[in-house]
Design an enzyme around this catalytic site. Structure first.
Site, mmCIF file in Angstrom:
data_model
loop_
_atom_site.group_PDB
_atom_site.id
_atom_site.type_symbol
_atom_site.label_atom_id
_atom_site.label_comp_id
_atom_site.label_asym_id
_atom_site.label_seq_id
_atom_site.Cartn_x
_atom_site.Cartn_y
_atom_site.Cartn_z
ATOM 1 N N LYS A 11 0.849 -1.196 0.000
ATOM 2 C CA LYS A 11 0.000 0.000 0.000
ATOM 3 C C LYS A 11 0.882 1.244 0.000
ATOM 4 C CE LYS A 11 -0.376 1.931 3.484
ATOM 5 N NZ LYS A 11 -0.296 2.751 4.680
ATOM 6 N N ASP A 136 -5.633 0.483 8.444
ATOM 7 C CA ASP A 136 -5.286 0.219 7.041
ATOM 8 C C ASP A 136 -5.906 -1.062 6.489
ATOM 9 O OD1 ASP A 136 -3.761 2.477 6.530
ATOM 10 O OD2 ASP A 136 -1.882 1.542 7.151
#
Length: 284
Positions: A11, A136
């Protein structure tokens, strides 16, 4: 089906604005997140009588292989919420630096959820359920370009032009909690209300230049070497923007051309052989 393998994408926070701090201590953010299409960990789940986890791979050192591992916690949460009696042997093959600001643990947890959903034939965790594992994890479950707001629960997918990144980490883990604790100001302006439709990577890079990562300053205080990484990335030929991702220490430079990114990767790795360096396409 007795074994399922899922790729856990890295990410990247192209921008990360910290916009507030709630009474419960959680910070609110406004972030533009993309995923590296060919850089990540491998998560394998195999049917077994009980739940267990093993961590392998070139960057496995220091990653817990017990019940504190976020992937294991994700599996346990799925067992509890879906009423699963079966177990699984989980294997996480680590290629992402731990504590690197590119969602290694969160992406592993999301990949574990996806793998066990197939293996156990049950629905995956929802974004709301996954949020219990970390801010996240919901966006890593989605694994597509997305605006992330709130404490990680507000996800707005977006279309972005192809863009290419060189990721670099000085092989120094950074504590997300410590970075947030070192943040001087939690009340900062968000990104613009609307993310434009960009015609090309250059337009996206130009727009991003007016955005920020509010965690970069406190992270640099904790790990001064981040400044060296940013300087080296910014000096690469063709780099349009250099910035830190997440809470660090991984930083990135953006390129409009993959050939330029690959050439920059080779130069950077040659100049800094002890750094973790990868070139990758990102966005959609």
């Amino acid at each position: 089906m007795t074994t399922v393998k899922v790729f856990a994408l890295a990410k990247i926070n192209l921008a990360l604005h910290v916009t507030g701090r709630r009474a419960d201590g959680y910070h609110e953010i406004d972030s533009l997140v993309v995923f590296a299409r060919d850089v990540g960990d491998n998560v394998t789940a195999t049917l077994a009588p009980t739940l267990s986890i093993a961590v392998t791979g070139p960057l496995s050192a220091g990653v817990p292989d017990d019940e504190s591992n976020l992937g294991f916690r994700a599996a346990r949460l799925m067992q509890d919420l879906r009423g699963i009696d079966n177990g699984a042997q989980l294997t996480v093959e680590k290629h992402l630096p731990s504590g690197g600001g590119i969602g290694g643990g969160s992406s592993d947890a999301a990949a574990t959820i996806a793998a066990l959903s197939q293996l156990w034939k049950v629905p995956p965790l929802s974004s709301e359920e996954a949020l219990a594992l970390g801010a996240d994890v919901p966006v890593c479950l989605l694994s597509q370009s997305c605006r992330v707001q709130g404490i990680g629960e507000k996800l707005t997918p977006c279309e972005l032009p192809p863009v290419f990144a060189v990721l670099a980490n000085p092989q120094v883990p950074v504590s997300t909690a410590a970075v947030f604790a070192a943040l001087d100001h939690a009340e900062n302006p968000p990104m613009p209300d609307e993310i434009p439709e960009f015609s090309d990577a250059s337009g996206l890079i130009q727009w991003l230049a007016a955005c920020r990562n509010d965690l970069e300053s406190p992270a640099r205080k904790l790990v001064p070497g981040i400044a060296n990484v940013l300087e080296a990335l910014g000096a690469l030929h063709g780099a349009g923007l250099a910035r830190m991702s997440g809470s660090g220490a991984t930083c990135f430079a953006l390129f409009a051309d993959m050939g330029d990114a690959q050439a920059a990767e080779a130069r950077l790795q040659s100049a800094h052989p002890n750094w973790w360096v990868r070139a990758t396409p990102v966005a959609n």
